[in-house]
Motif scaffolding. Structure first.
Motif, short mmCIF file in Angstrom:
data_model
loop_
_atom_site.label_atom_id
_atom_site.label_comp_id
_atom_site.label_asym_id
_atom_site.label_seq_id
_atom_site.Cartn_x
_atom_site.Cartn_y
_atom_site.Cartn_z
N VAL A 72 -2.60 -0.13 -6.16
CA VAL A 72 -2.37 -1.40 -5.79
C VAL A 72 -1.52 -1.83 -4.49
CG1 VAL A 72 -1.67 -3.77 -6.75
CG2 VAL A 72 -2.82 -1.86 -8.40
N SER B 33 -2.59 -5.23 2.16
CA SER B 33 -3.32 -4.52 3.41
C SER B 33 -2.10 -4.27 4.39
CB SER B 33 -4.25 -5.65 3.67
OG SER B 33 -4.84 -5.24 4.90
N ALA C 185 -2.86 1.70 2.92
CA ALA C 185 -3.99 0.51 2.20
C ALA C 185 -4.68 -0.07 3.25
CB ALA C 185 -2.97 -0.41 1.68
N SER D 103 -8.41 -0.89 2.63
CA SER D 103 -9.51 -1.63 1.92
C SER D 103 -9.68 -1.07 0.28
CB SER D 103 -10.77 -1.48 2.42
OG SER D 103 -11.37 -0.03 2.65
N SER D 104 -10.15 -2.12 -0.41
CA SER D 104 -10.25 -1.88 -1.87
C SER D 104 -11.69 -1.20 -2.05
CB SER D 104 -10.59 -3.32 -2.37
OG SER D 104 -9.39 -3.96 -2.52
N TYR E 142 -8.67 4.79 -7.04
CA TYR E 142 -9.30 3.59 -6.67
C TYR E 142 -8.29 2.70 -6.11
CZ TYR E 142 -12.77 -0.24 -7.13
OH TYR E 142 -13.60 -1.21 -6.74
N ALA E 143 -8.39 1.87 -5.03
CA ALA E 143 -7.52 1.16 -4.55
C ALA E 143 -7.82 -0.38 -4.67
CB ALA E 143 -7.41 1.51 -2.92
N HIS E 144 -6.88 -1.12 -4.88
CA HIS E 144 -6.91 -2.54 -5.08
C HIS E 144 -6.04 -3.15 -3.64
CE1 HIS E 144 -9.20 -2.78 -8.88
NE2 HIS E 144 -8.32 -1.70 -9.04
N VAL E 145 -6.58 -3.54 -2.71
CA VAL E 145 -5.97 -3.86 -1.44
C VAL E 145 -5.90 -5.55 -1.53
CG1 VAL E 145 -5.74 -3.68 0.83
CG2 VAL E 145 -6.44 -1.70 -0.54
N THR E 146 -4.97 -6.23 -1.40
CA THR E 146 -4.90 -7.57 -1.27
C THR E 146 -4.18 -7.94 0.05
OG1 THR E 146 -2.84 -7.86 -2.30
CG2 THR E 146 -4.71 -7.89 -3.78
#
Length: 733
Positions: free
Chosen positions: A360, A363, A400, A402-403, A418-422
C-alpha cells in the motif's frame, strides 16, 4: 309706607360650598386612549397615562376606579388578567397630577382574547369623568423541535428520525418546515408535506426519512438544521441538532496463491479490508499449524475506514520440515463478531517474503519490502520497474507505479505481490506524541488546502489495541487543529511500550504517522536487605546477605521474570551477584569474602533490579553496610610444625629401612661364622676352637666399632626367636 326710621341688624357667618371639578386627559404615547383598542403581547402590560387638573375651588383629591371584563377566545383558559387604577390627594386649585391605569395580560393568553376596561374618576362618590379602552392579546408566533428519545444515529442504509414539533405561539396555526444537513454532502432528507394545525402548547410528531451517503463515517457528526415558520413567513425559528451515522462493522479477508515459506519463515499474500464505517480492531488466529512451527507478528490489527493492510503474520517452519505441503488456516474476527477465514497451502522456497506482499503506497513513492534469503550480493528484479536497490536496513525499495499484481524475481524464484497505489492526498498533516505515561499528549493538525478534507485519527498501542479515535472534516481553505486524542484508560505492561498515532484520509490512505516510546514501571512492590553478617574467619570467611520482599511480590517478580542482583562496593573494589527472588522464601546469599578488602574497611551492599523493576515502593531498605573483621588469624608458635613432622617421619622411615637391611646382613654373617666355628671345634678340638674363635671375635669387635651402630638400637625393639637364642648360647660357649 313703613316707617323708615325703624331698623334691625344681625351678624351671620357665610361659607361658600366646595365645587369639585376636574379636567381629565387619558393617553398612551401622547395619543388619546379613550375608546381605543390596544394590542398587548402575552405576559405583557399596558400603562394609560391620566393627566388630572383640579379646576374646582378648593384643594382636592381624585381616585381612578377601574372595572374590566375579559372575553376569552377559543380554548383560551388563561387567568390572572388584571387592571388597576390610581389616586391623588392635596392637589391645589388649578394644579395638575399625573395618574396611571395599569393593565397586565397573562403569559398563556391566546391571540384574540380581549379585556374591556372602564375607568371612572371620582371624588367622594361624585364622578368627575370617565373613559374606557380595550386590550387585545397580540399574535406571538413560536415553534420548537424536540428530539426527546429520538435516535439521532442514522443507519447506513437510511432510517426514520421522529421529532416533536411544539407550538410555542399563542394562536392556532400550522408550521411550515425546511430541513437540510451541513457538514457533509450527499445526505438525503424527506420532509412531510403538511403538518397539522396546532393550538398553543400542543405538539405533533414530524418524521424525517434520512439516508446518509455511502461515504459517511461513524463518529463524524453533521448538523441537522430545521427551520419552522408561519404560513405568512412570520415567527421563523431555526434549531440545529447533531446527526451521525450509526456504527457498522464489516471487513473482508482474501488470500491468493501458495504461502511461500523458507527456512527464515514467510508472510502470506493475504489482505484485510475494512468495509465498515468506523475504525475496527481485527483479531487473528493461525489454525492447523504443523507441530514445531511457530508464528511471529502482531495478533491484532487496527484498520481505519476503507483501509487495506496485509496480514502481518509469518510462519516459521520446524528445522526438520521436508518441504511437504501443509495447509494452514487464518481466522480473523472483528469486535462485532464477524469472522473471515482463508486456507493456504505452503510451498517451500529458498526465498520468501520477510514483510507482507500486500503493498500500500502513494504513487511516486517507494515501498520497502523484505525478502528472506537475500543479502548484499543478491539481485532482485521487479516485473514492472526492473532491478531494485537494497537499502541499508536490508530491505528492497519497490517503486509504487500502479495498482495490481506484480512479481519479484530473485535467484530463480518468483515472489508474487499485490499493490494498492493511490494518488497523493489533497492535504498534508502532521502528528506528535509527547508527555509521559499518565499524561500523554497525542495530537494531529491538518494544514490548509483549497478543498475540504475528511480524515480519521487513530491512537494505537503496541498490542494492536485502539485507545481512541476521531473523525472530522476540514473545510476548504481552512486548517484544522491541533486535535487531541486521549490515552486515558491505557494500562500497559511494564517495559518500554510504544504508542502509534495515525491520520488517514477518507480513502483509508495514511497521511501522517508518528510513534512515541514510554518507559512503564510498577512501584507497587518492594525488595530489600535485612542485614549483613560475617561467617567464619580468615580465608574461609563468608559474607551472608539476608534479603526480604513484600507480601505477594514473589508472584509479580516471577510473572515478569525480573532480573535482580546486589552489588558489593568497598573503595575501588566492586562486584555484582545475581539473586533469584522468586523462590518460596526470600533468599539468604553467602559469598566469599573478597581478598582485596582488609579488616576495618566498610562494605556497602545494594540490592536492585533492572528496568522496568528498578524502582520499588521503599528505597530506604535497598542498602546495607558492614565493617569487616576476622579476616586475619593469630600466627602459630610452631610455624614449621608441619614441615618438621614430615621430615621426622621421613628420617624415621629411612632409619627403619636401613636397620632392617643391616640386621639381615649381620644375622646372615653371624650365622655363617658360628657354623664354621662349630665345625672346626669338633674337628681339631677345643684348642683349635679357641684359636679359631679368638681371631674372628677380635675382628668382629673391631668391625663393630668401625661400623655405625644407630640401626642396632632399632633392632633391639624386636624380640629374639628360639634360633637366635641358641646361636647366642653357642657363641658364648
Amino acid at each position: 309706607m313703613g316707617d323708615q326710621s325703624v331698623s334691625d341688624s344681625d351678624s351671620v357667618a357665610l361659607e361658600a360650598r366646595q365645587d369639585h371639578r376636574w379636567n381629565l386627559s387619558a393617553s398612551v404615547s401622547d395619543s388619546d386612549a379613550d375608546g381605543r383598542t390596544f394590542a398587548v403581547a402575552p405576559g405583557g402590560g399596558l400603562t394609560i397615562d391620566v393627566d388630572s387638573t383640579n379646576v374646582g375651588n378648593l384643594i382636592d383629591g381624585l381616585e381612578l376606579k377601574v372595572t374590566y371584563n375579559v372575553s376569552l377566545i377559543g380554548e383560551d383558559g388563561s387567568q390572572n388578567w388584571n387592571s388597576s387604577g390610581d389616586s391623588v390627594t392635596g392637589i391645589e386649585v388649578n394644579q395638575s397630577a399625573q395618574m396611571t391605569v395599569e393593565v397586565s395580560v397573562p403569559e398563556d393568553a391566546w391571540n384574540g382574547s380581549v379585556m374591556s376596561v372602564s375607568v371612572s374618576a371620582e371624588v367622594q362618590g361624585e364622578v368627575m369623568g370617565s373613559f374606557s379602552f380595550n386590550v387585545e392579546v397580540a399574535h406571538t408566533p413560536g415553534w420548537s423541535v424536540v428530539a426527546d428519545q429520538a435516535n439521532l444515529e442514522v443507519e447506513p442504509g437510511g432510517s426514520s428520525v421522529e421529532l416533536s414539533v411544539i407550538q410555542l405561539g399563542n394562536s392556532p396555526s400550522e408550521a411550515y418546515a425546511t430541513v437540510w444537513v451541513s457538514g457533509d454532502n450527499g445526505w438525503e432528507i424527506e420532509v412531510p408535506d403538511d403538518l397539522p394545525v396546532l393550538a398553543p402548547g400542543q405538539s405533533a410528531a414530524m418524521t424525517l426519512n434520512i439516508t446518509p451517503p455511502e461515504t459517511a463515517q461513524h463518529g463524524r457528526a453533521v448538523e441537522l438544521h430545521i427551520r419552522l415558520r408561519e404560513g405568512d413567513g412570520s415567527g421563523e425559528a431555526e434549531i440545529t441538532l447533531p446527526l451521525r451515522v450509526s456504527v457498522f462493522h464489516d471487513f473482508d479477508m482474501s488470500g491468493e496463491g501458495d504461502w511461500l515459506v523458507s527456512d527464515g519463515g514467510g508472510h502470506p499474500l493475504t489482505e484485510l479490508r475494512n468495509l465498515g464505517n468506523a475504525p475496527t480492531t481485527i483479531s487473528l488466529q493461525v489454525l492447523s499449524l504443523p507441530l514445531g512451527w511457530t508464528v511471529s507478528g502482531p495478533m491484532e490489527v487496527v484498520l481505519g475506514v476503507g483501509e487495506i493492510k496485509g496480514v502481518p503474520l509469518e510462519v516459521i517452519p520446524s528445522a526438520d520440515w521436508d518441504g511437504s505441503v501443509q495447509t494452514i488456516r487464518i481466522l480473523a474476527e472483528d469486535s462485532a463478531g464477524n469472522q473471515r477465514e482463508v486456507s493456504l497451502d505452503t510451498e517451500q522456497s529458498e526465498y520468501s517474503w520477510a514483510s507482507s506482499p500486500v503493498i500500500v503506497a502513494v504513487s511516486g513513492d517507494h515501498a520497502l519490502v523484505g525478502i528472506h534469503g537475500t543479502d548484499s550480493l543478491s539481485s532482485v528484479t521487479d516485473s514492472s520497474s526492473g532491478p531494485l536497490e537494497r537499502g541499508e536496513s536490508g530491505d528492497w525499495a519497490l517503486p509504487a507505479l500502479s495498482s495490481g499484481a506484480g512479481s519479484l524475481s530473485v535467484g530463480g524464484s518468483v515472489l508474487v505481490y499485490y499493490a494498492h497505489v493511490t494518488q497523493p492526498s489533497l492535504r498534508t498533516a502532521f502528528c506528535s506524541i509527547q508527555g509521559e505515561f499518565g499524561a500523554v499528549m497525542a495530537q494531529c493538525s491538518v494544514l490548509n488546502g483549497s478543498d475540504s478534507f475528511s480524515f480519521t485519527i487513530l491512537l494505537i498501542d503496541d498490542r494492536g489495541e485502539m485507545l481512541s479515535s476521531f473523525s472530522g472534516k476540514a473545510a476548504g481553505g481552512t486548517p484544522l487543529g491541533p486535535i487531541n486524542l486521549s490515552a486515558e484508560g491505557w494500562s500497559p505492561e511494564p517495559g518500554t511500550r510504544v504508542l502509534t498515532l495515525r491520520l488517514l484520509d477518507d480513502r483509508g490512505v495514511e497521511i501522517a504517522s508518528v510513534t512515541g516510546d514510554f518507559q512503564i514501571r510498577r512501584t507497587d512492590w518492594n525488595i530489600g536487605l535485612v542485614k549483613l553478617e560475617l561467617d567464619g574467619e580468615g580465608s574461609e570467611q563468608q559474607i551472608r546477605v539476608l534479603t526480604k520482599r513484600g507480601d505477594g511480590d514473589r508472584a509479580i517478580l516471577e510473572q515478569y521474570n525480573a532480573d535482580c542482583s546486589f552489588s558489593l562496593v568497598s573503595g575501588d573494589y566492586s562486584m555484582v551477584h545475581q539473586v533469584d527472588l522468586t523462590g518460596t522464601f526470600a533468599p539468604t546469599v553467602e559469598i566469599d569474602r573478597p581478598e582485596a578488602i582488609d579488616d576495618g574497611e566498610e562494605i556497602v551492599v545494594t540490592i536492585g533490579c533492572t528496568f522496568p523493576w528498578d524502582i520499588d515502593s521503599d528505597s530506604n531498605d535497598d542498602e546495607s553496610r558492614l565493617i569487616l573483621s576476622g579476616g586475619i588469624t593469630e600466627p602459630s608458635k610452631y610455624p614449621d610444625m608441619g614441615t618438621s613432622l614430615a621430615a621426622a617421619m621421613l628420617v624415621i622411615g629411612v632409619s627403619v629401612a636401613l636397620a632392617w637391611i643391616v640386621r639381615n646382613y649381620r644375622e646372615g654373617k653371624d650365622l655363617m661364622e658360628m657354623a664354621m666355628a662349630a665345625a672346626e671345634e669338633k674337628m681339631v678340638g677345643q684348642g683349635a676352637r679357641e684359636a679359631v674363635e679368638e681371631v674372628p671375635v677380635k675382628e668382629e669387635v673391631k668391625e663393630e666399632v668401625e661400623e655405625p651402630r644407630e640401626p642396632e638400637s632399632v633392632s633391639e625393639d624386636y624380640p629374639e626367636d628360639d634360633f637366635e637364642a641358641r646361636l647366642k648360647r653357642l657363641t658364648r660357649e
